[in-house]
Scaffold this active site. Structure first.
Site, mmCIF file in Angstrom:
data_model
loop_
_atom_site.group_PDB
_atom_site.id
_atom_site.type_symbol
_atom_site.label_atom_id
_atom_site.label_comp_id
_atom_site.label_asym_id
_atom_site.label_seq_id
_atom_site.Cartn_x
_atom_site.Cartn_y
_atom_site.Cartn_z
ATOM 1 N N VAL A 1 14.308 3.052 -0.967
ATOM 2 C CA VAL A 1 12.988 4.140 -0.301
ATOM 3 C C VAL A 1 13.710 4.892 0.636
ATOM 4 O O VAL A 1 13.559 6.413 0.122
ATOM 5 C CB VAL A 1 12.079 3.484 0.563
ATOM 6 C CG1 VAL A 1 11.212 4.057 1.053
ATOM 7 C CG2 VAL A 1 11.694 2.814 -0.266
ATOM 8 N N PHE B 1 4.757 4.969 -1.666
ATOM 9 C CA PHE B 1 4.255 4.596 -3.277
ATOM 10 C C PHE B 1 5.070 4.567 -3.673
ATOM 11 O O PHE B 1 4.540 5.121 -5.176
ATOM 12 C CB PHE B 1 2.481 4.771 -3.110
ATOM 13 C CG PHE B 1 1.883 4.844 -2.253
ATOM 14 C CD1 PHE B 1 1.801 5.788 -0.410
ATOM 15 C CD2 PHE B 1 1.696 3.911 -1.839
ATOM 16 C CE1 PHE B 1 1.126 5.350 0.065
ATOM 17 C CE2 PHE B 1 0.437 3.422 -0.899
ATOM 18 C CZ PHE B 1 0.314 4.438 0.516
ATOM 19 N N GLU C 1 9.704 2.546 -9.130
ATOM 20 C CA GLU C 1 11.229 2.376 -9.268
ATOM 21 C C GLU C 1 11.003 2.674 -10.508
ATOM 22 O O GLU C 1 10.147 2.605 -11.380
ATOM 23 C CB GLU C 1 12.203 1.341 -8.933
ATOM 24 C CG GLU C 1 12.151 0.534 -7.939
ATOM 25 C CD GLU C 1 13.144 -0.691 -7.398
ATOM 26 O OE1 GLU C 1 13.136 -0.964 -6.291
ATOM 27 O OE2 GLU C 1 13.710 -0.644 -8.630
ATOM 28 N N LYS D 1 -1.191 0.213 2.869
ATOM 29 C CA LYS D 1 -0.033 -0.151 1.420
ATOM 30 C C LYS D 1 -0.099 -1.185 1.156
ATOM 31 O O LYS D 1 -0.194 -1.362 0.037
ATOM 32 C CB LYS D 1 1.249 0.443 2.432
ATOM 33 C CG LYS D 1 2.575 0.025 1.920
ATOM 34 C CD LYS D 1 2.744 0.367 0.736
ATOM 35 C CE LYS D 1 3.974 -0.264 -0.054
ATOM 36 N NZ LYS D 1 4.696 0.597 -1.196
ATOM 37 N N LEU E 1 -2.697 -2.316 -17.069
ATOM 38 C CA LEU E 1 -3.553 -3.195 -17.567
ATOM 39 C C LEU E 1 -2.538 -3.410 -18.697
ATOM 40 O O LEU E 1 -3.127 -4.625 -19.795
ATOM 41 C CB LEU E 1 -4.688 -2.740 -18.360
ATOM 42 C CG LEU E 1 -5.937 -2.216 -17.152
ATOM 43 C CD1 LEU E 1 -7.225 -1.913 -18.233
ATOM 44 C CD2 LEU E 1 -6.480 -3.754 -16.724
ATOM 45 N N LYS E 2 -1.271 -3.464 -19.063
ATOM 46 C CA LYS E 2 -0.606 -4.351 -19.509
ATOM 47 C C LYS E 2 0.102 -5.491 -19.393
ATOM 48 O O LYS E 2 0.901 -5.629 -18.162
ATOM 49 C CB LYS E 2 0.615 -3.053 -20.066
ATOM 50 C CG LYS E 2 0.560 -1.925 -20.554
ATOM 51 C CD LYS E 2 1.929 -1.035 -20.721
ATOM 52 C CE LYS E 2 1.537 -0.131 -21.150
ATOM 53 N NZ LYS E 2 3.257 1.047 -20.986
ATOM 54 N N GLY F 1 7.702 -8.484 -11.506
ATOM 55 C CA GLY F 1 8.399 -8.709 -10.259
ATOM 56 C C GLY F 1 8.840 -7.654 -8.827
ATOM 57 O O GLY F 1 8.344 -6.590 -9.431
ATOM 58 N N CYS G 1 8.772 -5.389 -4.103
ATOM 59 C CA CYS G 1 7.799 -4.863 -3.872
ATOM 60 C C CYS G 1 6.580 -6.427 -3.824
ATOM 61 O O CYS G 1 5.609 -7.045 -2.419
ATOM 62 C CB CYS G 1 7.430 -3.727 -4.120
ATOM 63 S SG CYS G 1 8.379 -2.251 -3.038
ATOM 64 N N LYS H 1 7.070 -9.647 -2.583
ATOM 65 C CA LYS H 1 6.975 -10.323 -0.971
ATOM 66 C C LYS H 1 5.421 -9.099 -0.238
ATOM 67 O O LYS H 1 4.615 -9.927 0.640
ATOM 68 C CB LYS H 1 8.231 -8.992 -0.296
ATOM 69 C CG LYS H 1 8.262 -8.111 -0.374
ATOM 70 C CD LYS H 1 9.135 -7.144 0.350
ATOM 71 C CE LYS H 1 9.968 -5.556 0.248
ATOM 72 N NZ LYS H 1 8.031 -4.698 1.230
HETATM 73 C C1 UDX Z 1 5.041 -0.968 -6.957
HETATM 74 C C2 UDX Z 1 4.353 -0.357 -6.333
HETATM 75 O O1 UDX Z 1 3.456 0.628 -7.977
HETATM 76 C C3 UDX Z 1 4.765 1.235 -5.653
HETATM 77 O O2 UDX Z 1 3.250 1.705 -5.646
HETATM 78 C C4 UDX Z 1 5.319 0.554 -4.794
HETATM 79 O O3 UDX Z 1 6.109 1.659 -3.632
HETATM 80 C C5 UDX Z 1 6.315 -0.773 -4.398
HETATM 81 O O4 UDX Z 1 5.435 -0.901 -5.677
HETATM 82 P P1 UDX Z 1 7.417 -0.641 -8.689
HETATM 83 O O5 UDX Z 1 7.311 -2.436 -7.950
HETATM 84 O O6 UDX Z 1 8.688 0.051 -8.180
HETATM 85 O O7 UDX Z 1 6.085 -0.371 -7.839
HETATM 86 O O8 UDX Z 1 6.697 -0.886 -9.907
HETATM 87 P P2 UDX Z 1 5.762 -1.594 -10.620
HETATM 88 O O9 UDX Z 1 6.065 0.120 -11.733
HETATM 89 O O10 UDX Z 1 4.595 -0.949 -9.652
HETATM 90 O O11 UDX Z 1 5.799 -2.811 -11.594
HETATM 91 C C6 UDX Z 1 5.298 -3.663 -10.876
HETATM 92 C C7 UDX Z 1 5.662 -4.874 -11.768
HETATM 93 O O12 UDX Z 1 4.371 -4.523 -12.819
HETATM 94 C C8 UDX Z 1 6.983 -4.753 -12.992
HETATM 95 O O13 UDX Z 1 7.523 -6.012 -12.547
HETATM 96 C C9 UDX Z 1 6.337 -4.154 -14.323
HETATM 97 O O14 UDX Z 1 6.977 -4.725 -15.349
HETATM 98 C C10 UDX Z 1 5.057 -4.815 -14.291
HETATM 99 N N1 UDX Z 1 4.307 -4.078 -14.579
HETATM 100 C C11 UDX Z 1 3.044 -3.277 -14.312
HETATM 101 C C12 UDX Z 1 3.003 -4.840 -15.755
HETATM 102 O O15 UDX Z 1 3.550 -5.884 -16.073
HETATM 103 N N2 UDX Z 1 2.469 -3.910 -16.403
HETATM 104 C C13 UDX Z 1 1.979 -2.809 -15.810
HETATM 105 O O16 UDX Z 1 0.855 -2.453 -16.895
HETATM 106 C C14 UDX Z 1 2.155 -2.272 -15.304
#
Ligand code: UDX
Length: 459
Positions: free
Chosen positions: A35, A176, A179, A231, A277-278, A284, A287, A290
């Site tokens: 961040v 928000f 990664e 948040k 919705l995937k 994991g 964020c 936790k």
């Molecule tokens: C998340 C929030 O989106 C972001 O706003 C916040 O600031 C930090 O946490 P991040 O953890 O980097 O961001 O990844 P994100 O793209 O949100 O995906 C989170 C998890 O969900 C990943 O394990 C990803 O594989 C999973 N995921 C996401 C799915 O399984 N299906 C989806 O459709 C989208």
């Protein structure tokens, strides 16, 4: 004195907003992780003069040598450009960096502790280093994800120390960032959330975020508590949406429905939306796990049952075992001892090197416990996974990993796994067994090449 300061600030704001006058704010970002580094580099790109400070000497040394301690598309170019234009620098000298700043952004980690709460040790240490410098006005902005009430508690500490209230404001300004898309998320956010009761602080934040406000990015000014809640509630809602679609996908596995069409049909409802919705092996990252856990603990603290959040967490933990369950069925519940299993994808999601709370860890640990030989491959996350699981084979390419494999498990949605040459795969593996935990491959193609396969919610 305060009135004069606000008037001066308002004049500066007016000149910046209406006369195209540029005012660069001296900003220090405490914490140069996922961040803090993106925040500092983007603020420098806005034109501000930014110091990114961190207690981690190795991390700062890497940055001072124009290398990146994390994988984030576009970050290296952004950092180098702003360092060359002398808008961005890095230091371990926290005191000097704080003394320099008009605005201090605390972006240190608040990881989950053993009780599932947010560990605020780093935040407390950073805040303690700011206090001695409050002999002139400083904006203290908390960008770290912190439990509801933390900002108010920081204000109470300053009041209890008798520090002149003209010399500080505390603001909640959650991030928000996802990664893998963090820079575009910072530069084109859906919204900016600013929690403060101070007019002066609001004006400073307008000055700092002026380039985004000029683009009419929605900006909500609210209380510190509401900002902190936005948040956690946002992340918990997204996590809940993920656990929901994973459960529906598991139902599809039993009914023969296709989650691709189900997700599409659901997502066309504007109240639901296509995003998140995937289905997959569970969420994991640093964020969602936790933040959901911390929010659940806050519910306990305030005596409010957050059943939905707790259910999302429970479902997510169970989902991480789905790829293994699918593998056992495809292998007819044979022992995995001495079987070679290729695990494609180690990062918790595509486009990152981050393996924190990655579902791949659960898959690999269980395969090892059952005596399987694991050959792992990830385009960028292998070095980070080696620190957690050193005693498996790390391959240098996906085709090296799958050579001689009794089964292949896809765990991360990297593009290169979408375009696997199934003909070549069929030649390289020992047994044609594929578990695709990200629904990247086409079942018809897998069938055509004679694979036994299992996706998530797809027939
Ligand atoms: C998340 C929030 O989106 C972001 O706003 C916040 O600031 C930090 O946490 P991040 O953890 O980097 O961001 O990844 P994100 O793209 O949100 O995906 C989170 C998890 O969900 C990943 O394990 C990803 O594989 C999973 N995921 C996401 C799915 O399984 N299906 C989806 O459709 C989208």
């Amino acid at each position: 004195m305060q009135i004069k300061k606000i008037n001066l600030l308002l004049l500066v704001i007016f000149l910046v907003m209406h006369c195209n006058v540029a005012y660069c704010v001296r900003i220090t970002v405490l914490g140069s992780g996922y961040v803090g580094l993106i925040t500092g580099a983007c603020f420098a790109e806005f034109g501000h003069e930014v110091i990114c400070a961190d207690t981690d000497v190795a991390k700062i040394t890497v940055l001072q040598n124009n290398h990146m301690p994390i994988y984030e598309p576009g970050l290296k170019e952004l950092v180098i450009r702003n360092v060359q234009q002398k808008r961005l620098s890095f230091t371990n000298d926290i005191d000097q960096a704080i003394a320099y700043a008009e605005g201090i952004f605390i972006a240190v980690g608040t990881p989950m502790d053993n009780a599932g709460c947010a560990d605020l040790t780093a935040l407390s240490n950073a805040f303690a280093m700011i206090i001695p410098h409050l002999t002139s006005y400083k904006l203290i902005c908390v960008k770290s994800t912190v439990p509801i009430g933390t900002g108010q508690a920081l204000l109470e500490i300053l009041k209890s120390k008798g520090i002149d209230s003209h010399y500080y404001d505390v603001v909640s300004n959650p991030e928000f960032l996802r990664e893998g898309t963090a820079i575009s998320d910072f530069m084109n956010p859906d919204r900016i959330i600013i929690g403060t009761a101070s007019e002066m602080a609001q004006e400073w934040m307008r000055l700092i975020y002026e380039p985004l406000l000029e683009k009419r990015i929605p900006c909500i000014f609210t209380t510190i508590e509401s900002s902190e809640t936005i948040k956690y509630a946002s992340n918990a809602f997204l996590a809940t949406k993920l656990s929901f679609i994973n459960e529906i996908a598991n139902l599809c596995d039993q009914t023969g429905a296709d989650i691709f069409d189900v997700s599409k049909g659901m997502g066309l409802d504007s109240r639901i939306g296509q995003a998140f919705l995937k289905p997959g092996p569970g969420f994991g990252g640093s964020c969602f796990p936790k933040d959901c856990s911390a929010l659940s603990q806050m519910g306990n603290k305030f005596g409010v049952a957050l059943n939905v959040v707790q259910a999302a967490l429970k479902t997510n933990e169970e989902q991480k075992y789905k790829p293994l369950q699918k593998l056992r069925v495809l292998m007819k519940h044979e022992s995995l001892t001495d079987k070679t299993i290729a695990v494609l994808g180690l990062a918790f999601k595509g486009n990152t090197d981050d393996v924190r709370y990655s579902p791949a860890i659960v898959t690999i640990e269980n395969l090892k416990n059952e005596g399987a030989q694991v050959k792992a491959y990830d385009p960028v996350a292998s070095e980070n996974m080696k620190k957690i699981v050193p005693d498996i084979i790390y391959s240098h390419s996906l085709y090296e990993a799958v050579s001689g494999a009794d089964a292949v498990i896809i765990m991360t949605e990297w593009d290169e796994f979408k375009y696997i040459d199934l003909g070549l795969l069929a030649e390289l593996v020992k047994q044609k067994i594929v578990v695709d935990a990200r629904n990247l491959l086409d079942p018809r193609e897998l069938k055509k090449f004679g694979f036994s396969y299992s996706l998530i919610g797809r027939p």
